[in-house]
Design a protein around this motif. Structure first.
Motif, PDB file in Angstrom:
ATOM      1  N   THR A 186      60.510  43.839   0.606  1.00 37.23           N
ATOM      2  CA  THR A 186      60.170  42.754  -0.318  1.00 37.23           C
ATOM      3  C   THR A 186      60.882  41.446   0.009  1.00 37.23           C
ATOM      4  O   THR A 186      60.379  40.379  -0.313  1.00 37.23           O
ATOM      5  N   THR A 211      64.531  42.313  -5.683  1.00 30.80           N
ATOM      6  CA  THR A 211      64.110  43.668  -6.031  1.00 30.80           C
ATOM      7  C   THR A 211      64.596  44.660  -4.977  1.00 30.80           C
ATOM      8  O   THR A 211      64.784  45.843  -5.265  1.00 30.80           O
ATOM      9  N   GLU A 231      63.244  46.174  -2.427  1.00 29.72           N
ATOM     10  CA  GLU A 231      62.413  47.369  -2.334  1.00 29.72           C
ATOM     11  C   GLU A 231      61.865  47.585  -0.927  1.00 29.72           C
ATOM     12  O   GLU A 231      61.543  46.642  -0.210  1.00 29.72           O
ATOM     13  N   LYS A 285      69.509  43.205  -3.291  1.00 27.06           N
ATOM     14  CA  LYS A 285      69.597  43.287  -4.745  1.00 27.06           C
ATOM     15  C   LYS A 285      70.781  42.493  -5.289  1.00 27.06           C
ATOM     16  O   LYS A 285      70.691  41.875  -6.352  1.00 27.06           O
TER      17      LYS A 285
END
Length: 371
Positions: free
Chosen positions: A99, A103, A105, A311
């Motif tokens: 991502t 996030t 991810e 993050k």
């Protein structure tokens, strides 16, 4: 030259933090030839029906049927999920499954769908965004390793020969040759940690970082040198982004692609595995980049790995700090782009703080400060 130590006088600071000597007559540890996956570097064009007969490798954003004996680089997530596979062609995915935001991810579902496709290389580790966002070479290489390590933790070491590395090649010619070579070194070193001996597949494209809206002809010269650096470094495929920023057309797209044709057929540098091998300067900086990026990769792993660092915002902050430093050098004239901050020098319209955010990895052209 009338000094006892020419090295102190001629040595220059660089954004990468590596040592560059003004003169080389040897290299302590010569490297063996660094091979590439493909026998000859693929010259990649955006797809146009008129180019079908003479172009053998295409970048696809939309599905195209009835192609024969082509190398196809799939550049769109939706296309990758729904493309019609023809056994007469070769397919490579350029879809990034990370991502690149807070996030943090890794899209496992998309990765599984891509791995189920009959592609030669199914997953892309994209660091072109990071180069265009202002990350230095050491950061780019360390991020490439950290993203690769995340993939092995989910899918196992056997994923290593299913990866395409997508990189952007900047304007520091010899540094960029060394970057491609260093990526081969550190990826091979990572594969050996899993008992393998893999070679990375490298898709290299021209950078947007040093391009200007107001200076298309100079953009063309810059991108030609970037393509040359990628081929000499041993990239498996090269692609030219349009040299006309924000004003592209079919003619500029064709000219951009034909830079590759001139380089390949006039100089034949696309057929060598490792044309930079044996250059003392390139050998030395290749090894410095490899050592520094491996060390940074280990530090990233100790801090939780790439996704965790996204993050927490630490990856974004590090790239931001480096990008601001480069932008300030550009504003001061220590980094020069002819037609922007040199011959002529344009008026500043935006500050570095307006261009960048410490919370986001985003592509920014240096010239935007003056446009």
């Amino acid at each position: 030259m009338k000094t006892e130590n020419i090295y102190d006088i001629l040595s220059k600071e660089n954004l990468e933090g590596i040592v560059v000597k003004p003169y080389y007559d040897s290299v302590p540890k010569p490297l063996s030839n660094l091979p590439k996956v493909e026998e000859s570097t693929h010259l990649v064009s955006l797809y146009h029906e008129s180019a079908e007969e003479n172009v053998f490798a295409f970048l696809l954003n939309n599905n195209v049927e009835d192609l024969q004996e082509k190398v196809l680089f799939v550049n769109d997530k939706d296309l990758a999920e729904h493309i019609s596979i023809d056994e007469n062609n070769r397919y490579f995915s350029l879809v990034d499954i990370f991502t690149e935001d807070k996030t943090g991810e890794l899209n496992q579902q998309l990765a599984k769908e891509l791995l189920a496709k009959n592609f030669e290389r199914n997953l892309c580790v994209d660091i072109s965004l990071h180069q265009n966002s202002g990350a230095n070479i050491v950061q780019q290489l360390a991020i490439a390793l950290a993203k690769t390590k995340e993939l092995t933790e989910v899918f196992g070491a056997e994923i290593l020969n299913k990866i395409v590395f997508r990189i952007a090649v900047g304007g520091n010619y010899f540094f960029e040759i060394a970057k491609v070579r260093a990526l081969k070194l550190v990826f091979n070193q990572l594969s050996k940690e899993f008992g393998l001996d893999e070679i990375p597949f490298i898709f290299a494209e021209t950078s947007l970082r040093n391009k200007s809206k107001n200076d298309a002809e100079n953009n063309l010269i810059r991108s030609t040198l970037e393509l040359s650096a990628a081929m000499i470094g041993g990239a498996d495929a090269v692609f030219s982004n349009d040299y006309k920023i924000g004003n592209s057309n079919s003619v500029s797209e064709e000219i951009s692609f034909k830079q590759q044709i001139v380089l390949a057929y006039e100089s034949i540098i696309n057929v060598f595995d490792d044309a930079g091998n044996g250059s003392y300067y390139v050998e030395d900086i290749t090894q410095q980049f490899a050592q520094k990026s491996w060390q940074l990769f280990l530090e990233m792993e100790n801090e939780g790995g790439y996704c965790e660092l996204l993050k927490s915002g630490r990856v974004q902050q590090k790239i931001y700090d480096q990008a601001i430093k480069e932008q300030n050098w550009f504003e001061e004239g220590k980094v020069k782009i002819i037609g922007v901050n040199l011959y002529p020098k344009l008026e500043k319209t935006k500050s570095a703080e307006e261009l960048y955010s410490p919370n986001e990895i985003k592509a920014v052209r240096l010239a935007e400060m003056f446009e």
